[in-house]
Design an enzyme around this catalytic site. Sequence first.
Site, mmCIF file in Angstrom:
data_model
loop_
_atom_site.group_PDB
_atom_site.id
_atom_site.type_symbol
_atom_site.label_atom_id
_atom_site.label_comp_id
_atom_site.label_asym_id
_atom_site.label_seq_id
_atom_site.Cartn_x
_atom_site.Cartn_y
_atom_site.Cartn_z
ATOM 1 N N ARG A 53 0.804 -1.225 0.000
ATOM 2 C CA ARG A 53 0.000 0.000 0.000
ATOM 3 C C ARG A 53 0.838 1.277 0.000
ATOM 4 O O ARG A 53 0.606 2.186 -0.808
ATOM 5 C CB ARG A 53 -0.919 0.049 1.239
ATOM 6 C CG ARG A 53 -2.201 -0.712 1.094
ATOM 7 C CD ARG A 53 -2.608 -1.285 2.437
ATOM 8 N NE ARG A 53 -1.639 -2.309 2.774
ATOM 9 C CZ ARG A 53 -1.748 -3.579 2.357
ATOM 10 N NH1 ARG A 53 -2.797 -3.954 1.703
ATOM 11 N NH2 ARG A 53 -0.805 -4.468 2.627
ATOM 12 N N THR A 54 1.786 1.372 0.936
ATOM 13 C CA THR A 54 2.461 2.658 1.130
ATOM 14 C C THR A 54 3.276 3.032 -0.111
ATOM 15 O O THR A 54 3.160 4.147 -0.633
ATOM 16 C CB THR A 54 3.355 2.601 2.389
ATOM 17 O OG1 THR A 54 2.571 2.081 3.455
ATOM 18 C CG2 THR A 54 3.878 3.970 2.753
ATOM 19 N N LYS A 82 26.085 -3.973 -0.977
ATOM 20 C CA LYS A 82 27.565 -3.941 -1.003
ATOM 21 C C LYS A 82 28.115 -3.272 0.245
ATOM 22 O O LYS A 82 29.325 -3.090 0.373
ATOM 23 C CB LYS A 82 28.041 -3.166 -2.239
ATOM 24 C CG LYS A 82 27.560 -3.727 -3.557
ATOM 25 C CD LYS A 82 28.011 -2.798 -4.689
ATOM 26 C CE LYS A 82 27.221 -3.064 -5.949
ATOM 27 N NZ LYS A 82 27.338 -1.940 -6.900
ATOM 28 N N ARG A 103 11.127 3.812 3.920
ATOM 29 C CA ARG A 103 10.725 2.814 4.923
ATOM 30 C C ARG A 103 11.968 2.011 5.285
ATOM 31 O O ARG A 103 12.722 1.605 4.389
ATOM 32 C CB ARG A 103 9.642 1.890 4.380
ATOM 33 C CG ARG A 103 9.384 0.713 5.324
ATOM 34 C CD ARG A 103 8.184 -0.093 4.935
ATOM 35 N NE ARG A 103 6.950 0.648 5.194
ATOM 36 C CZ ARG A 103 5.737 0.119 5.023
ATOM 37 N NH1 ARG A 103 5.603 -1.131 4.605
ATOM 38 N NH2 ARG A 103 4.667 0.837 5.276
ATOM 39 N N HIS A 131 4.496 5.717 11.747
ATOM 40 C CA HIS A 131 4.038 5.624 10.353
ATOM 41 C C HIS A 131 3.046 6.779 10.165
ATOM 42 O O HIS A 131 1.843 6.584 10.079
ATOM 43 C CB HIS A 131 3.372 4.267 10.144
ATOM 44 C CG HIS A 131 3.136 3.880 8.713
ATOM 45 N ND1 HIS A 131 3.303 4.753 7.653
ATOM 46 C CD2 HIS A 131 2.729 2.705 8.162
ATOM 47 C CE1 HIS A 131 3.014 4.123 6.529
ATOM 48 N NE2 HIS A 131 2.668 2.881 6.804
HETATM 49 N N1 CP Z 1 -0.470 -0.038 5.823
HETATM 50 C C1 CP Z 1 0.751 -0.248 5.270
HETATM 51 O O1 CP Z 1 1.747 0.402 5.621
HETATM 52 O O2 CP Z 1 0.765 -1.238 4.319
HETATM 53 P P1 CP Z 1 2.057 -1.723 3.516
HETATM 54 O O3 CP Z 1 2.984 -2.379 4.539
HETATM 55 O O4 CP Z 1 1.556 -2.689 2.489
HETATM 56 O O5 CP Z 1 2.716 -0.526 2.925
#
Ligand code: CP
Length: 302
Positions: A53-54, A82, A103, A131
Site C-alpha cells: 500500500r504505502t 555492497k 521505509r 508511520h
Molecule cells: N499499511 C501499510 O503500511 O501497508 P504496507 O505495509 O503494504 O505498505
Amino acid sequence: NRSIISISDLDGEDINEVFSRADKMLENIESGKKINVMSSKILATLFYEPSTRTRLSFESAMERLGGSVISMADSKTSSTSKGETLADTIRIVESYSDLIVIRHPLEGAAFLASRFSSKPIINAGDGSGEHPTQTLIDLYTIRKEFGSIDGKTITIIGDLKYGRTVHSLLSALSRYNVTVNLVSPENLAIPKHVYNDVKGRLNMNISTDITKYLGETDILYVTRIQKERFTDKNEYARLIGSYKITVSDVNKLKKGAIIMHPLPRVDEISSEVDNTPAARYFKQAYYGVPVRMAIISMIAGE
Ligand code: CP
C-alpha cells in the site's frame, strides 16, 4: 525543507490542510481530472522493508500529480547489499530527486535520513517507531465516515508494542476529544514511552479483554501481530491467533460502528467480516492515494 518524520511534525492546522486537499484530490481522481502540480518533479521511494500500500499509493499519488517516480523497492538489488550506508545512499538519492519517501526496519532511520538530505523526507515506517502518513489516512477515514473525530470511542486491538501505526495514531488522537480503549495480549502492550507521551491528554483504558468495550465502540481499529519484529520466533508462534474479530464481535459493536485496519492482515479479522456493513479497511486503503497526493502537494508542490 519540510520533512514528516513523526505525526507530531504536523500541527492541527496542517492536518486540516491535508484533509481539505485530500477532499479535492479525491474529487479529481473520481472525475478523472488531471492535476499537474508536480510536473518536472521526481519522487524517490526507498523501501528497505516490504510494502504494498504505502509504496504503490505514494507512487500512484505522484503520477496522478503529474510527477515522476524513481524507486528502490528492494535493498538486495541496490548498493546497500555492497555495504553502502544509509547516509551515503541519502546523499546520492537527494541529488537525483525532489522528495524522498523512506521505509526502514530501524527506528530513527527516517530521522537520520533527514539529517543528510536538503530535500523533504517522508517517514513511511521506521521499525516499531512511527508511520505518520498512515495516521493521516486513518484520521481522514474517520472524518469521512463520521464527519468529525471528536466525541468518538476508538478501540484499538492487536500488537500495540511493535505496531508503528498505533504509535502515530495515539499521538494524533491525543489532540482530539476522544476515548481510546487499548486491547492487547499482555506481552504486546503499549510501550511505556508511547503511553507516557499521551496519558495526560487522552482518556484511555487498557485491557486484555475486548468484550467489555464492543458495545461502546464507534471505531474498532485492528492490527496485525508484527512477526518481523520478534527476535524469538517461538514467542510469535505462542501469540499468533490470540485474538480474531468475527461476525459475532461485529454484531456487538455500537450501531453504525466501523472496523478499520492499516493492512496487511493475517488472521486477525475473519474474512466473513469483509461482507458486513462495518468493514472499512479496503476503503481506508483506497484513501491512501488522495491523502498522499495531499501530503506531496503540501510539502513539495508548486
Ligand atoms: N499499511 C501499510 O503500511 O501497508 P504496507 O505495509 O503494504 O505498505
